[in-house]
Design a protein around this motif. Structure first.
Motif, PDB file in Angstrom:
ATOM      1  N   CYS A   1       0.819  -1.207   0.000  1.00 24.54           N
ATOM      2  CA  CYS A   1       0.000   0.000   0.000  1.00 24.54           C
ATOM      3  C   CYS A   1       0.856   1.262   0.000  1.00 24.54           C
ATOM      4  O   CYS A   1       0.420   2.303  -0.507  1.00 24.54           O
ATOM      5  CB  CYS A   1      -0.952  -0.008   1.189  1.00 24.54           C
ATOM      6  SG  CYS A   1      -2.328  -1.163   0.982  1.00 24.54           S
TER       7      CYS A   1
ATOM      8  N   GLY B   1       0.029   3.790  -2.768  1.00 20.23           N
ATOM      9  CA  GLY B   1      -0.251   5.176  -2.413  1.00 20.23           C
ATOM     10  C   GLY B   1       0.696   6.152  -3.084  1.00 20.23           C
ATOM     11  O   GLY B   1       0.283   7.218  -3.554  1.00 20.23           O
TER      12      GLY B   1
ATOM     13  N   THR C   1      -0.763   8.590  -5.960  1.00 18.71           N
ATOM     14  CA  THR C   1      -0.709  10.029  -5.695  1.00 18.71           C
ATOM     15  C   THR C   1       0.035  10.767  -6.794  1.00 18.71           C
ATOM     16  O   THR C   1      -0.409  11.834  -7.255  1.00 18.71           O
ATOM     17  CB  THR C   1      -0.027  10.287  -4.337  1.00 18.71           C
ATOM     18  OG1 THR C   1      -0.742   9.600  -3.305  1.00 18.71           O
ATOM     19  CG2 THR C   1      -0.002  11.768  -4.020  1.00 18.71           C
TER      20      THR C   1
ATOM     21  N   VAL D   1      -3.302  13.671  -2.904  1.00 21.62           N
ATOM     22  CA  VAL D   1      -3.137  12.890  -1.681  1.00 21.62           C
ATOM     23  C   VAL D   1      -4.451  12.810  -0.914  1.00 21.62           C
ATOM     24  O   VAL D   1      -4.765  11.775  -0.287  1.00 21.62           O
ATOM     25  CB  VAL D   1      -2.009  13.480  -0.811  1.00 21.62           C
ATOM     26  CG1 VAL D   1      -2.420  14.785  -0.162  1.00 21.62           C
ATOM     27  CG2 VAL D   1      -1.576  12.475   0.252  1.00 21.62           C
TER      28      VAL D   1
ATOM     29  N   VAL E   1      -6.488  10.063  -2.644  1.00 26.31           N
ATOM     30  CA  VAL E   1      -5.966   8.722  -2.372  1.00 26.31           C
ATOM     31  C   VAL E   1      -6.312   8.279  -0.949  1.00 26.31           C
ATOM     32  O   VAL E   1      -6.636   7.104  -0.717  1.00 26.31           O
ATOM     33  CB  VAL E   1      -4.445   8.691  -2.604  1.00 26.31           C
ATOM     34  CG1 VAL E   1      -3.825   7.411  -2.082  1.00 26.31           C
ATOM     35  CG2 VAL E   1      -4.142   8.843  -4.088  1.00 26.31           C
ATOM     36  N   LEU E   2      -6.276   9.201   0.010  1.00 31.34           N
ATOM     37  CA  LEU E   2      -6.530   8.827   1.403  1.00 31.34           C
ATOM     38  C   LEU E   2      -8.021   8.693   1.711  1.00 31.34           C
ATOM     39  O   LEU E   2      -8.402   7.901   2.585  1.00 31.34           O
ATOM     40  CB  LEU E   2      -5.899   9.861   2.341  1.00 31.34           C
ATOM     41  CG  LEU E   2      -4.370   9.974   2.274  1.00 31.34           C
ATOM     42  CD1 LEU E   2      -3.862  10.946   3.323  1.00 31.34           C
ATOM     43  CD2 LEU E   2      -3.711   8.615   2.457  1.00 31.34           C
TER      44      LEU E   2
ATOM     45  N   TYR F   1      -3.824   0.798   5.444  1.00 24.93           N
ATOM     46  CA  TYR F   1      -4.206   2.213   5.363  1.00 24.93           C
ATOM     47  C   TYR F   1      -3.063   3.121   5.803  1.00 24.93           C
ATOM     48  O   TYR F   1      -2.848   4.192   5.212  1.00 24.93           O
ATOM     49  CB  TYR F   1      -5.438   2.474   6.212  1.00 24.93           C
ATOM     50  CG  TYR F   1      -6.032   3.847   5.967  1.00 24.93           C
ATOM     51  CD1 TYR F   1      -6.656   4.137   4.760  1.00 24.93           C
ATOM     52  CD2 TYR F   1      -5.931   4.853   6.925  1.00 24.93           C
ATOM     53  CE1 TYR F   1      -7.177   5.387   4.517  1.00 24.93           C
ATOM     54  CE2 TYR F   1      -6.453   6.109   6.692  1.00 24.93           C
ATOM     55  CZ  TYR F   1      -7.082   6.374   5.482  1.00 24.93           C
ATOM     56  OH  TYR F   1      -7.585   7.621   5.236  1.00 24.93           O
TER      57      TYR F   1
ATOM     58  N   LEU G   1      -0.895   3.477   2.889  1.00 22.37           N
ATOM     59  CA  LEU G   1      -1.398   4.476   1.941  1.00 22.37           C
ATOM     60  C   LEU G   1      -1.035   5.889   2.382  1.00 22.37           C
ATOM     61  O   LEU G   1      -0.641   6.730   1.558  1.00 22.37           O
ATOM     62  CB  LEU G   1      -2.921   4.358   1.814  1.00 22.37           C
ATOM     63  CG  LEU G   1      -3.475   3.285   0.880  1.00 22.37           C
ATOM     64  CD1 LEU G   1      -4.987   3.310   0.913  1.00 22.37           C
ATOM     65  CD2 LEU G   1      -2.978   3.462  -0.537  1.00 22.37           C
TER      66      LEU G   1
ATOM     67  N   GLY H   1       1.336   8.227   0.201  1.00 27.15           N
ATOM     68  CA  GLY H   1       0.811   9.485  -0.308  1.00 27.15           C
ATOM     69  C   GLY H   1       1.615  10.680   0.149  1.00 27.15           C
ATOM     70  O   GLY H   1       1.913  11.591  -0.639  1.00 27.15           O
TER      71      GLY H   1
END
Length: 355
Positions: A47, A51, A55, A85, A88-89, A177, A180, A184
């Motif tokens: 991830c 990410g 991004t 970003v 993506v989040l 997560y 990510l 990002g």
């Protein structure tokens, strides 16, 4: 005009990396990858890469759109990075929320589905009792109440394992997560004007790893899409024309794409599932599905050789050997990590001129 001081010259010119520094970077990178596998942090690592690349891709896309608005280049670049970003989040949270809202009816109907499943299991057990020899049939439950008791006892015995499995899934989602977020933020972080020798060498190692990840993901995505397209045509159009219709067709098509993202082994898994589902319809249907899937598998070797081979310089036998060894050492996570780690190793060897 005053001459620059030696200190100023030292700070503006990068220092050449010594052999020990390069060797240290080569040792630190595999040590970090082994630590990731040992501590079960592979979802987080993947991830981080996703990410970072996502991004950067969204930033370029949004930046191109903002450029048409004739904003100042510096301002447009900052806004594009922030929007990328943020997208993506927030996208995973939005998708999970949407999935839970859509699955609310299934959760509320779970008791009814459990009763239907229990009745179906009881009928299947009773049919087996009639077909099997008496000395074997005596070991099977006699009806729905007996089946319920057996299932309850099994779940009670496996309660600890189920709790640990649920905790592992939640931990994996959390690490994913966090990965990510890290990827990002790393994608929008400004690059330093000067990197020390070890930092520069580690940055080079990470760049090569990122290139390998991008090549593997892009190649496997197109292979999975090719498999899914052919499978969808077969299940949605050819099978109904021929006669039988497979149950759970949308789920099987989705499984084909998701499992196809795992090289080679994923296709074997989804092919086995499709064949078993077809066997529940009739043996002839299962045979037809098996033949068609074998044809798809042979076609995939051509696509694999063209796409993966041209991007990563990996042959099928190399990939299989590495995946089997990684699975034996690290378990299922090794199957996912093996193509990426091997592609990175091969790119490093090629960059060094050793292969």
């Amino acid at each position: 005009m005053a001459k620059p001081s030696p200190r100023a010259t030292f700070e503006t010119k990068p220092q050449p990396a010594s052999r020990n520094v390069v060797l240290a970077s080569y040792l630190l990178m595999p040590a970090a990858l082994l630590l990731v596998m040992w501590q079960h942090l592979l979802p987080g690592l993947l991830c981080v890469c996703i990410g970072f690349l996502a991004t950067r891709w969204f930033a370029r896309l949004i930046g191109a759109g903002l450029a048409r608005l004739r904003l100042p280049s510096g301002r447009a670049d900052v806004q594009a990075r922030v929007l990328a970003v943020t997208l993506v989040l927030l996208a995973p949270i939005a998708l999970i929320s949407l999935g839970l809202s859509q699955a609310r009816e299934y959760i509320l109907d779970a008791p009814d589905q459990y009763r239907e499943l229990l009745d179906y299991t009881a009928r299947t057990v009773l049919e087996l009792r009639l077909k099997l020899p008496p000395e074997i049939a005596v070991y099977l439950p006699e009806g729905a109440a007996e089946v319920q008791r057996v299932v309850a006892n099994y779940l009670r015995a496996q309660a600890g394992s189920l709790a640990l499995a649920g905790r592992a899934w939640l931990g994996g989602l959390l690490f994913a997560y966090v990965g990510l977020i890290v990827g990002g933020l790393a994608a929008i972080a400004p690059s330093p004007l000067l990197r020390r020798p070890l930092a520069a060498q580690l940055h080079r190692r990470i760049e090569i790893f990122g290139e390998a990840f991008g090549q593997i993901v892009a190649a496997q995505f197109w292979i999975a899409a090719f498999n899914t397209l052919l499978t969808a045509v077969f299940l949605l159009f050819l099978m109904p024309l021929w006669g039988p219709h497979l149950p759970y067709t949308p789920a099987l098509i989705t499984l084909t794409f998701v499992a196809g993202l795992v090289p080679i082994v994923g296709n074997l898994v989804c092919n086995s599932v499709i064949t078993l589902v077809a066997l529940s319809v009739s043996p002839v249907t299962a045979l037809a599905c098996l033949v068609f899937l074998i044809i798809i598998h042979k076609a995939e070797y051509v696509i694999n050789a063209k796409v993966v081979g041209s991007r990563t310089q990996m042959r099928v036998w190399e990939l299989l050997a590495v995946m089997f060894v990684a699975e034996a050492v690290f378990g299922p996570a090794g199957l996912v990590a093996a193509p990426l780690f091997y592609a990175y190793l091969k790119k490093e060897l090629q960059a060094a001129g050793l292969v």
